[in-house]
Design an enzyme around this catalytic site. Structure first.
Site, PDB file in Angstrom:
ATOM      1  N   GLY A 218      87.976 -27.218   2.007  1.00 36.04           N
ATOM      2  CA  GLY A 218      87.817 -27.122   0.560  1.00 36.04           C
ATOM      3  C   GLY A 218      87.559 -25.684   0.141  1.00 36.04           C
ATOM      4  O   GLY A 218      88.039 -24.730   0.761  1.00 36.04           O
ATOM      5  N   SER A 219      86.749 -25.521  -0.884  1.00 33.51           N
ATOM      6  CA  SER A 219      86.626 -24.206  -1.525  1.00 33.51           C
ATOM      7  C   SER A 219      85.867 -23.160  -0.729  1.00 33.51           C
ATOM      8  O   SER A 219      85.869 -21.988  -1.108  1.00 33.51           O
ATOM      9  CB  SER A 219      85.980 -24.362  -2.902  1.00 33.51           C
ATOM     10  OG  SER A 219      86.869 -24.996  -3.793  1.00 33.51           O
ATOM     11  N   VAL A 220      85.188 -23.517   0.379  1.00 33.64           N
ATOM     12  CA  VAL A 220      84.590 -22.455   1.185  1.00 33.64           C
ATOM     13  C   VAL A 220      85.687 -21.556   1.766  1.00 33.64           C
ATOM     14  O   VAL A 220      85.441 -20.387   2.094  1.00 33.64           O
ATOM     15  CB  VAL A 220      83.684 -23.008   2.307  1.00 33.64           C
ATOM     16  CG1 VAL A 220      82.469 -23.706   1.731  1.00 33.64           C
ATOM     17  CG2 VAL A 220      84.443 -23.930   3.249  1.00 33.64           C
ATOM     18  N   PHE A 221      86.915 -22.082   1.849  1.00 31.44           N
ATOM     19  CA  PHE A 221      88.030 -21.265   2.350  1.00 31.44           C
ATOM     20  C   PHE A 221      88.395 -20.147   1.378  1.00 31.44           C
ATOM     21  O   PHE A 221      89.088 -19.199   1.749  1.00 31.44           O
ATOM     22  CB  PHE A 221      89.254 -22.143   2.611  1.00 31.44           C
ATOM     23  CG  PHE A 221      90.380 -21.417   3.300  1.00 31.44           C
ATOM     24  CD1 PHE A 221      90.366 -21.213   4.668  1.00 31.44           C
ATOM     25  CD2 PHE A 221      91.455 -20.916   2.582  1.00 31.44           C
ATOM     26  CE1 PHE A 221      91.397 -20.528   5.308  1.00 31.44           C
ATOM     27  CE2 PHE A 221      92.493 -20.240   3.202  1.00 31.44           C
ATOM     28  CZ  PHE A 221      92.453 -20.044   4.585  1.00 31.44           C
ATOM     29  N   LYS A 222      87.932 -20.241   0.141  1.00 28.93           N
ATOM     30  CA  LYS A 222      88.220 -19.181  -0.828  1.00 28.93           C
ATOM     31  C   LYS A 222      87.658 -17.836  -0.390  1.00 28.93           C
ATOM     32  O   LYS A 222      88.101 -16.790  -0.882  1.00 28.93           O
ATOM     33  CB  LYS A 222      87.690 -19.577  -2.209  1.00 28.93           C
ATOM     34  CG  LYS A 222      88.497 -20.714  -2.849  1.00 28.93           C
ATOM     35  CD  LYS A 222      87.853 -21.249  -4.116  1.00 28.93           C
ATOM     36  CE  LYS A 222      88.666 -22.416  -4.688  1.00 28.93           C
ATOM     37  NZ  LYS A 222      87.988 -23.109  -5.803  1.00 28.93           N
TER      38      LYS A 222
END
Length: 484
Positions: A218-222
């Site tokens: 999810g958004s931790v990959f941002k």
């Protein structure tokens, strides 16, 4: 010599040759493999004839051998067994050494590793009783206890690292199991425990921190997407990005939406604001601008795809090999086929915290003999240059904004600068999302980097988000380290 006798002689000679080759192959090629095979009764009996080395956390044994009055002489015991089950693994007379350090460092604990040859020779010459060596771990017991208590009965994992050295400060995987049930000398009860553990649909034997079925981040990959953007030289924290309520994607009628079903800012945001508010549409657009290869290259710098041993083998985190434009947008926000371990996510934050340098994670601080002398000590080792100090500084600024005024405010610690990133990862139609948080503290002098994943939203279910579910767990673990 007549023909029948010649044929018989050839057959007998061939049989002797086959027997010679087979015995040579077993003695010189397969010997180690057969000796180390779990369940090898002869090897196990030999291993129980001498004391196995202890596994220590802050000087306290979390695995030790105790003398018994039965024929096996020693029994392996695990104080606080469940808490450390995925660190220690188990040592069973029926099933051998499995999981955790009992398996990964079996040779050292048993005392028959190749690097202990001269020590064994000394034992033989002096008449000293041979024994295995003890492993002193990097685990901070306060961080380990805090992770255990904060995660509670929810499925998931917590991993904490010292970003400057790579030392693992906490490693928790839920659900857990009690290794004492497998080390008992009551073999009937051991078999029953083994069957129950393997039939359990929750899979307590799986170490979710470093393996099993990997998670969409999810958004931790941002963090990775932002690092790729900043490293490209085309973007900085003030670069303006489109942040509509729905991002139109080419080659498909499906659009990319934000978690709150509205636009980011006034429809345009800068990169820092996009990270602060976790704007999917802005990062999806950014992913298509950068392209799949740039995302893969950046992820590799942070450890994706690498074979790592801590010393337990870590399943490599993965990026999709081929991506069209919609898949690039989805991958940029940690969806599509991006898959990670919690350790990998902790490594992402640790690299940012350490000014762009990613250190090799390790769990064994040093090994000690029975007389407590230090046999070997692990030296911190650089794994890669994930990014430059300048880019790491910009990422830190962005991640601090997430905690100060963005989606990660529940990770705040009074009087301490905290950097972080939330994530809410979809993983199936109608399923509650996985809740993520990763970050480090203090942001100006990092002592701990942490990653938390709570499977299927934990107690919050469908209403879960990384900021509401995972961030408070991470805060408690960070507090346990920086408040000492």
């Amino acid at each position: 010599m007549n023909a029948p006798i010649r044929k018989l002689a050839l057959v007998v000679t061939a049989m002797f040759c086959a027997l010679f080759v087979a015995s040579t192959w077993i003695v010189y090629v397969q010997a180690d493999e057969l000796r180390d095979k779990p369940g090898n009764r002869r090897t196990l009996l030999a291993s129980y004839s001498q004391e196995r080395g202890a596994i220590l956390v802050a000087g306290e044994a979390i695995a030790r051998s105790e003398e018994t009055s039965d024929e096996l002489k020693y029994q392996r015991t695990y104080p606080k067994g469940k808490l450390n089950s995925h660190l220690t693994g188990y040592f069973s007379f029926i099933y051998g050494a499995g999981g955790g350090l009992e398996s990964a460092e079996n040779g050292l604990l048993a005392g028959d590793a190749d690097q202990l040859f001269y020590r064994r020779l000394g034992d033989l010459l002096t008449g000293r009783q041979p024994s295995g060596v003890s492993l002193e771990l990097t685990i901070d017991p306060r961080a380990q206890e805090a992770a255990q208590n904060a995660l509670g009965n929810q499925k998931g994992s917590v991993v904490a690292l010292d970003p400057k050295t790579g030392a693992i400060l906490a490693l928790i995987s839920h659900p857990q199991y009690d290794p004492n049930t497998l080390s008992s000398h009551n073999l009937d009860s051991v078999q029953q425990a083994w069957a129950a553990l393997n039939e359990d649909s929750e899979r307590p034997l799986v170490n979710r921190a470093i393996g099993g079925d990997l998670y969409p981040p999810g958004s931790v990959f941002k963090i990775i997407t932002a690092a790729a953007a900043l490293s490209s030289g085309r973007f900085d924290t003030n670069s303006q990005l489109p942040g509509p309520a729905v991002l139109d994607l080419p080659q498909t009628t499906a659009g990319l939406v934000n978690d709150w079903r509205g636009q980011c800012g006034d429809g345009t945001v800068n990169l820092l604001q996009a990270m602060e508010d976790s704007c999917n549409t802005a990062f999806g657009w950014l992913g298509m601008q950068l392209g799949g290869q740039a995302l893969r290259d950046e992820a590799a710098k942070f450890g994706f795809g690498q074979q790592i041993g801590i010393p337990m083998s870590v399943t490599p985190s993965t990026m999709p090999e081929q991506m069209n434009a919609p898949q690039e947008a989805q991958s940029a926000i940690g969806q599509y086929d991006v898959r990670v371990t919690p350790l990998q996510v902790a490594m992402m934050s640790a690299a940012v915290a350490n000014q762009g340098t990613l250190m090799q994670p390790f769990l064994v601080k040093q090994t000690r003999g029975s007389d407590l002398e230090v046999i070997d000590q692990t030296a911190p080792r650089e794994l890669s240059k994930a990014t430059t100090p300048e880019v790491a500084g910009q990422l830190t600024q962005m991640m601090e904004a997430v905690v100060t005024s963005g989606t990660g405010t529940r990770a705040r610690i009074s009087g301490v600068r905290v950097a972080g990133k939330t994530g809410t990862a979809q993983h199936g139609e109608g399923l509650a999302p996985h809740a993520w948080f990763t970050g480090f503290a203090p942001a100006d002098d990092p002592a701990i980097a942490v990653a938390v994943v709570v499977e299927d939203g934990g107690d919050a279910g469908m209403s879960a988000g990384g900021g509401s579910v995972a961030a408070p767990i991470a805060r408690q673990v960070m507090e346990a380290v920086i408040s000492r």
